[in-house]
Design an enzyme around this catalytic site. Structure first.
Site, PDB file in Angstrom:
ATOM      1  N   SER A   1      -0.952   6.456   2.833  1.00 52.85           N
ATOM      2  CA  SER A   1      -0.193   7.238   1.865  1.00 52.85           C
ATOM      3  C   SER A   1       0.729   8.228   2.592  1.00 52.85           C
ATOM      4  O   SER A   1       1.502   7.819   3.461  1.00 52.85           O
ATOM      5  CB  SER A   1      -1.157   7.942   0.895  1.00 52.85           C
ATOM      6  OG  SER A   1      -0.490   8.384  -0.257  1.00 52.85           O
ATOM      7  N   HIS A  37      -2.315   1.193  -5.224  1.00 51.68           N
ATOM      8  CA  HIS A  37      -2.471   2.061  -4.053  1.00 51.68           C
ATOM      9  C   HIS A  37      -3.850   1.888  -3.423  1.00 51.68           C
ATOM     10  O   HIS A  37      -4.023   2.089  -2.224  1.00 51.68           O
ATOM     11  CB  HIS A  37      -2.275   3.514  -4.497  1.00 51.68           C
ATOM     12  CG  HIS A  37      -1.946   4.468  -3.396  1.00 51.68           C
ATOM     13  ND1 HIS A  37      -0.925   4.262  -2.487  1.00 51.68           N
ATOM     14  CD2 HIS A  37      -2.499   5.670  -3.059  1.00 51.68           C
ATOM     15  CE1 HIS A  37      -0.857   5.285  -1.647  1.00 51.68           C
ATOM     16  NE2 HIS A  37      -1.813   6.144  -1.966  1.00 51.68           N
TER      17      HIS A  37
END
Length: 262
Positions: free
Chosen positions: A125, A238
């Site tokens: 991330s 994600h």
């Protein structure tokens, strides 16, 4: 000296073959905290710099995740970044806190269980930008892996309205008001200096960090003739499901070990 460990104590480990330590180390004169996970069996291992995502209490380092990577034969170090976990300073969202990543790289290179020419940098991330910056700043990075990683800080501002207040506070304004500060934090603009091979891992349904980040990173690296491998997963967001996560970690660690020693 940056990367020097000045204090550490044993932390409970969920794995019988892995030691975990809570570490205080130096970065730009600041005492910064981090976690170290290392195999108990004596040997010489690859180093694995784990760069977390999020900021402050969002996206904190999880010890089981570090142990997962360590169990594949790595000494893993994960900075908490300045200002977190009782450390000094203030987190800067890929600004000055990138030096905490750089110091973590030096810590691993000097660790007695680590081969100094085989230290890999991994970012998840927001940690993707940190990993690329660290690889740009450090000499001798063996490889870089970016999983669901931020490559363009301005793009993050526009696609994440929920982060805008934090980004304006930390960075000092919007991309329109201070574009140079966003450019400084965006590794895409500095990849000419990158020497390490890059692995990109991204779920195409990711709504936290859009697939556009991965596409821009891959495209720029190819334009520059840099070695890049990309694994895209059309069905994932994600966060990968547990089985796919384990399989991807296995592939990722195998890919790292195949990279030439620096």
């Amino acid at each position: 000296m940056d990367g020097d460990i000045i204090d550490q104590y044993r932390f409970p480990s969920p794995h019988p073959g892995i030691d975990v330590f809570f570490v205080t180390y130096m970065s730009q004169g600041l005492k910064v905290k981090g976690f170290l996970a290392a195999p108990k069996r004596k040997g010489v291992y690859d180093g694995f710099l784990y760069l977390r995502g999020g900021i402050k209490n969002v996206g904190q380092v999880r010890v089981p995740r570090l142990v997962q990577f360590a169990s594949h034969g790595f000494v893993v170090f994960a900075p908490l970044y300045r200002g977190n976990g009782g450390g000094e300073g203030n987190e800067d969202f890929a600004g000055e806190d990138r030096y905490d990543a750089l110091a973590g790289f030096h810590l691993l290179r000097r660790h007695p269980l680590v081969h100094p020419g085989r230290v890999h940098v991994f970012g998840f991330s927001r940690g993707g930008a940190m990993a690329l910056h660290a690889a740009l700043m450090a000499e001798g990075v063996c490889s870089v892996a970016v999983w669901g990683g931020v490559a363009d800080m301005e793009l993050t501002y526009w696609e994440r309205p929920d982060l805008r207040r934090m980004m304006k506070r930390v960075i000092g304004g919007t991309p329109n008001k201070c574009p140079e500060r966003y450019r400084h934090r965006t590794p895409l603009y500095h990849l000419e200096r990158l020497k390490a091979p890059v692995l990109i891992i991204h779920g195409e349904r990711d709504e936290n960090v859009s697939i556009e980040h991965a596409w821009r990173l891959e495209r720029r690296l190819k334009q520059l003739g840099k070695p890049v491998t990309a694994w895209y997963f059309p069905e994932f967001t994600h966060y990968f499901p547990p089985q796919a996560n384990r399989e991807t970690v296995q592939r990722l660690t195998e890919w790292m070990k195949q990279q030439p020693t620096m």
